[in-house]
Write a protein that holds these residues in place. Structure first.
Motif, PDB file in Angstrom:
ATOM      1  N   UNK A  54      43.278  32.823  50.204  1.00  0.00           N
ATOM      2  CA  UNK A  54      42.065  33.243  51.071  1.00  0.00           C
ATOM      3  C   UNK A  54      40.543  33.106  50.538  1.00  0.00           C
ATOM      4  N   UNK A  55      40.725  33.551  49.200  1.00  0.00           N
ATOM      5  CA  UNK A  55      39.229  33.472  48.546  1.00  0.00           C
ATOM      6  C   UNK A  55      38.948  32.210  48.432  1.00  0.00           C
ATOM      7  N   UNK A  56      39.833  31.245  48.075  1.00  0.00           N
ATOM      8  CA  UNK A  56      39.318  29.809  47.882  1.00  0.00           C
ATOM      9  C   UNK A  56      38.948  29.115  49.270  1.00  0.00           C
ATOM     10  N   UNK A  57      39.729  29.686  50.221  1.00  0.00           N
ATOM     11  CA  UNK A  57      39.299  28.811  51.458  1.00  0.00           C
ATOM     12  C   UNK A  57      37.916  29.478  51.822  1.00  0.00           C
ATOM     13  N   UNK A  58      37.843  31.024  51.690  1.00  0.00           N
ATOM     14  CA  UNK A  58      36.321  31.396  52.009  1.00  0.00           C
ATOM     15  C   UNK A  58      35.248  31.049  51.612  1.00  0.00           C
ATOM     16  N   UNK A  59      35.589  30.719  49.694  1.00  0.00           N
ATOM     17  CA  UNK A  59      34.467  30.213  49.196  1.00  0.00           C
ATOM     18  C   UNK A  59      34.150  28.811  49.454  1.00  0.00           C
ATOM     19  N   UNK A  60      35.020  27.723  50.268  1.00  0.00           N
ATOM     20  CA  UNK A  60      34.772  26.662  50.697  1.00  0.00           C
ATOM     21  C   UNK A  60      33.962  26.878  51.955  1.00  0.00           C
ATOM     22  N   UNK A  61      34.218  27.823  52.867  1.00  0.00           N
ATOM     23  CA  UNK A  61      33.641  28.153  54.128  1.00  0.00           C
ATOM     24  C   UNK A  61      32.205  28.557  53.637  1.00  0.00           C
ATOM     25  N   UNK A  62      32.044  29.153  52.843  1.00  0.00           N
ATOM     26  CA  UNK A  62      30.706  29.823  52.284  1.00  0.00           C
ATOM     27  C   UNK A  62      29.729  28.732  51.783  1.00  0.00           C
ATOM     28  N   UNK A  63      30.447  27.457  51.659  1.00  0.00           N
ATOM     29  CA  UNK A  63      29.505  26.476  50.952  1.00  0.00           C
ATOM     30  C   UNK A  63      29.529  26.400  49.412  1.00  0.00           C
ATOM     31  N   UNK A  64      30.471  26.782  48.712  1.00  0.00           N
ATOM     32  CA  UNK A  64      30.584  26.627  47.362  1.00  0.00           C
ATOM     33  C   UNK A  64      31.281  25.232  46.947  1.00  0.00           C
ATOM     34  N   UNK A  65      30.540  24.147  47.395  1.00  0.00           N
ATOM     35  CA  UNK A  65      31.384  23.139  47.348  1.00  0.00           C
ATOM     36  C   UNK A  65      30.645  22.088  46.260  1.00  0.00           C
ATOM     37  N   UNK A  66      29.594  22.375  45.733  1.00  0.00           N
ATOM     38  CA  UNK A  66      28.809  21.218  44.817  1.00  0.00           C
ATOM     39  C   UNK A  66      29.172  21.780  43.551  1.00  0.00           C
ATOM     40  N   UNK A 247      46.099  23.439  41.275  1.00  0.00           N
ATOM     41  CA  UNK A 247      44.547  23.389  41.266  1.00  0.00           C
ATOM     42  C   UNK A 247      43.651  22.905  39.834  1.00  0.00           C
ATOM     43  N   UNK A 248      44.663  23.067  38.807  1.00  0.00           N
ATOM     44  CA  UNK A 248      44.189  22.644  37.433  1.00  0.00           C
ATOM     45  C   UNK A 248      42.941  23.422  37.094  1.00  0.00           C
ATOM     46  N   UNK A 249      43.091  24.496  36.909  1.00  0.00           N
ATOM     47  CA  UNK A 249      42.170  25.168  36.213  1.00  0.00           C
ATOM     48  C   UNK A 249      42.251  26.087  35.109  1.00  0.00           C
ATOM     49  N   UNK A 250      41.753  26.057  34.121  1.00  0.00           N
ATOM     50  CA  UNK A 250      42.252  26.484  32.866  1.00  0.00           C
ATOM     51  C   UNK A 250      40.908  27.280  31.907  1.00  0.00           C
ATOM     52  N   UNK A 251      40.950  27.553  30.806  1.00  0.00           N
ATOM     53  CA  UNK A 251      39.970  27.679  29.924  1.00  0.00           C
ATOM     54  C   UNK A 251      40.227  27.894  28.350  1.00  0.00           C
ATOM     55  N   UNK A 252      39.143  27.598  27.615  1.00  0.00           N
ATOM     56  CA  UNK A 252      39.174  27.768  26.260  1.00  0.00           C
ATOM     57  C   UNK A 252      38.371  28.796  25.686  1.00  0.00           C
ATOM     58  N   UNK A 253      38.907  29.786  24.731  1.00  0.00           N
ATOM     59  CA  UNK A 253      38.112  30.732  24.153  1.00  0.00           C
ATOM     60  C   UNK A 253      38.104  30.128  22.705  1.00  0.00           C
ATOM     61  N   UNK A 254      36.703  30.124  22.123  1.00  0.00           N
ATOM     62  CA  UNK A 254      36.569  29.695  20.881  1.00  0.00           C
ATOM     63  C   UNK A 254      35.545  30.336  20.442  1.00  0.00           C
ATOM     64  N   UNK A 274      36.870  22.504  39.615  1.00  0.00           N
ATOM     65  CA  UNK A 274      36.754  22.826  40.963  1.00  0.00           C
ATOM     66  C   UNK A 274      36.130  24.183  41.298  1.00  0.00           C
ATOM     67  N   UNK A 275      35.092  24.214  42.060  1.00  0.00           N
ATOM     68  CA  UNK A 275      34.346  25.189  42.102  1.00  0.00           C
ATOM     69  C   UNK A 275      34.573  26.424  43.050  1.00  0.00           C
ATOM     70  N   UNK A 276      35.231  26.031  44.114  1.00  0.00           N
ATOM     71  CA  UNK A 276      35.937  27.113  45.058  1.00  0.00           C
ATOM     72  C   UNK A 276      36.854  27.954  44.333  1.00  0.00           C
ATOM     73  N   UNK A 277      37.710  27.482  43.568  1.00  0.00           N
ATOM     74  CA  UNK A 277      38.963  28.050  42.918  1.00  0.00           C
ATOM     75  C   UNK A 277      38.194  28.986  41.699  1.00  0.00           C
TER      76      UNK A 277
END
Ligand SMILES: Cc1ncc(COP(=O)(O)O)c(C=O)c1O
Length: 390
Positions: A54-66, A247-254, A274-277
């Motif tokens: 739901x939070x991803x869908x909301x982020x898209x609806x709220x225009x977090x798409x760039x 969704x392919x979202x990860x991160x690196x800590x260094x 991917x911004x909405x995620x």
């Protein structure tokens, strides 16, 4: 008149002669063709938490798409830094030491490309996750393979000591380990620290299954070990933790200096993720830490259920200390090599699995295959019914 060479006749000299289509795609395709139950490729067949979707869908609806900020949304990096400190007692700067990436795969590639130069060597442990070696070879560097010791798949640290040369630039570890489920202990980390002390070797620690450890064990992140943390790039994946591998979202800590180099590659490899995620993960990490805190119990129940279902079969079950894969020995059923056995099993047995040979530089000659239990009860039951008939 000058004639241009015809591109159609041009010989393209491959940079990756050993690489074909990954065994994961091959087996998934084969599973579809033969209507087999797919326990091959490692992905859950159940959905990510509803609040997260739901939070991803909301982020898209709220225009977090760039484009998102290249290094990741500040709110998400802050949540990652908080979680890292809470879990591993390691304080990191969200600004300079955490980078959001397009999955663990991108983080691994960026880390290797940022650190390793042509002619240098990277120590990897076989069986090794299949994205490591191509990333190493594309730098003009060489993977030095050290086999893990079956059946526990422990690291032989003397072999690591013996493999170090002046060219060794990186040691790549993976715990919990894919495909074996082995986990490194704090004693292993001590061994590693002693080996790299007084060298310029960087540790790349693939910890994408960090929240999937069993039987009350704690995940021994290199981030718990200050000396190692000071020279390590640690890779994590939200795909594994939140059941959303697509969704392919990860991160690196260094540490700051390593992160700065890492970010130079990341900037031109993907620039941002991917911004909405990212919006959704920032919210969900803050609101629902129980999700990752309860993940060991969630997967332990699946592990135990799956093991109980296939116990009556002729497969011999190896121990699973971590990760969401069960290794089984099929010697009692066939003496085919593992690739042939998996090909036979997907066609005749109706279950897709992954053989271990593609994870090795030299075929191990074992009769082991990998089954993924990140599956619904119904999928595990359907697979087990077929496996018990073999
Ligand atoms: C050991 C290991 N490292 C890295 C990855 C890649 O993670 P991601 O899907 O986030 O790119 C995987 C995925 O299967 C994995 O098993």
């Amino acid at each position: 008149m000058f004639s241009h060479p015809d591109i159609r006749n041009m010989q393209i000299q491959t940079k990756l002669p050993k690489v074909g289509t990954t065994i994961f795609s091959v087996m998934s395709q084969s599973a579809l063709e033969h209507k087999a139950v797919n326990l091959g490729q490692g992905f859950p067949d159940f959905e990510p938490p509803e609040a997260l979707r739901d939070a991803v869908a909301r982020a898209m609806a709220e225009g977090r798409n760039q484009y998102a900020p290249g290094i990741g949304l500040p709110t998400l990096r802050e949540q990652i830094a908080l979680k890292t400190e809470r879990l591993y007692g390691h304080k990191v700067s969200a600004d300079s030491e955490v980078t959001v990436t397009s999955g663990g795969t991108e983080a691994l590639f960026s880390a290797i490309a940022a650190v390793v130069r042509a002619g240098e060597e990277v120590i990897v442990f076989d069986p090794a996750y299949d994205s490591y070696e191509p990333a190493i070879e594309l730098q003009g560097s060489r993977a030095v393979h050290i086999p893990l010791q079956a059946p526990t798949f422990a690291v032989d640290w003397q072999r690591v000591r013996d493999a170090i040369t002046p060219k060794t630039r990186m040691i790549l570890i993976n715990s919990p380990h894919n495909p074996t489920g082995a986990v490194l202990s704090s004693a292993d980390l001590e061994e590693l620290a002693a080996i790299v002390r007084d060298t310029e070797i960087v540790v790349l620690s693939d910890e994408v299954y960090e929240h999937i450890v069993y039987d009350g064990a704690q995940h021994e992140s290199v981030l718990r070990h200050p000396e190692l943390a000071a020279r390590s790039i640690v890779v994590s994946s939200f795909g594994k933790t939140y059941h959303c591998t697509g969704w392919k979202v990860g991160y690196a800590v260094a540490p700051k200096a390593l992160s700065a180099e890492f970010r130079k590659v990341h900037q031109y490899l993907t620039f941002c993720t991917f911004h909405p995620a990212q919006v959704a993960f920032a919210e969900f990490l803050a609101s629902s830490p129980e999700h990752y805190l309860e993940l060991p119990a969630f997967y332990q129940a699946k592990r135990d259920y799956f093991r109980s279902l296939i116990k009556p079969s002729r497969f011999k079950l190896l121990d699973v200390p971590g990760g969401y894969f069960q290794l089984v020995d099929y010697s009692a059923i066939s003496n085919k090599d593992d690739v042939s056995f998996c090909e036979w099993m997907v066609k005749e047995g109706g279950v897709a699995a992954i053989p271990l040979t593609p994870f090795y530089e030299q075929a191990p000659g074992t009769h082991l295959l990998r089954l993924c239990f990140a599956k619904s009860d119904a999928t595990m039951e359907a697979a087990a019914e077929r496996l018990c008939k073999l």
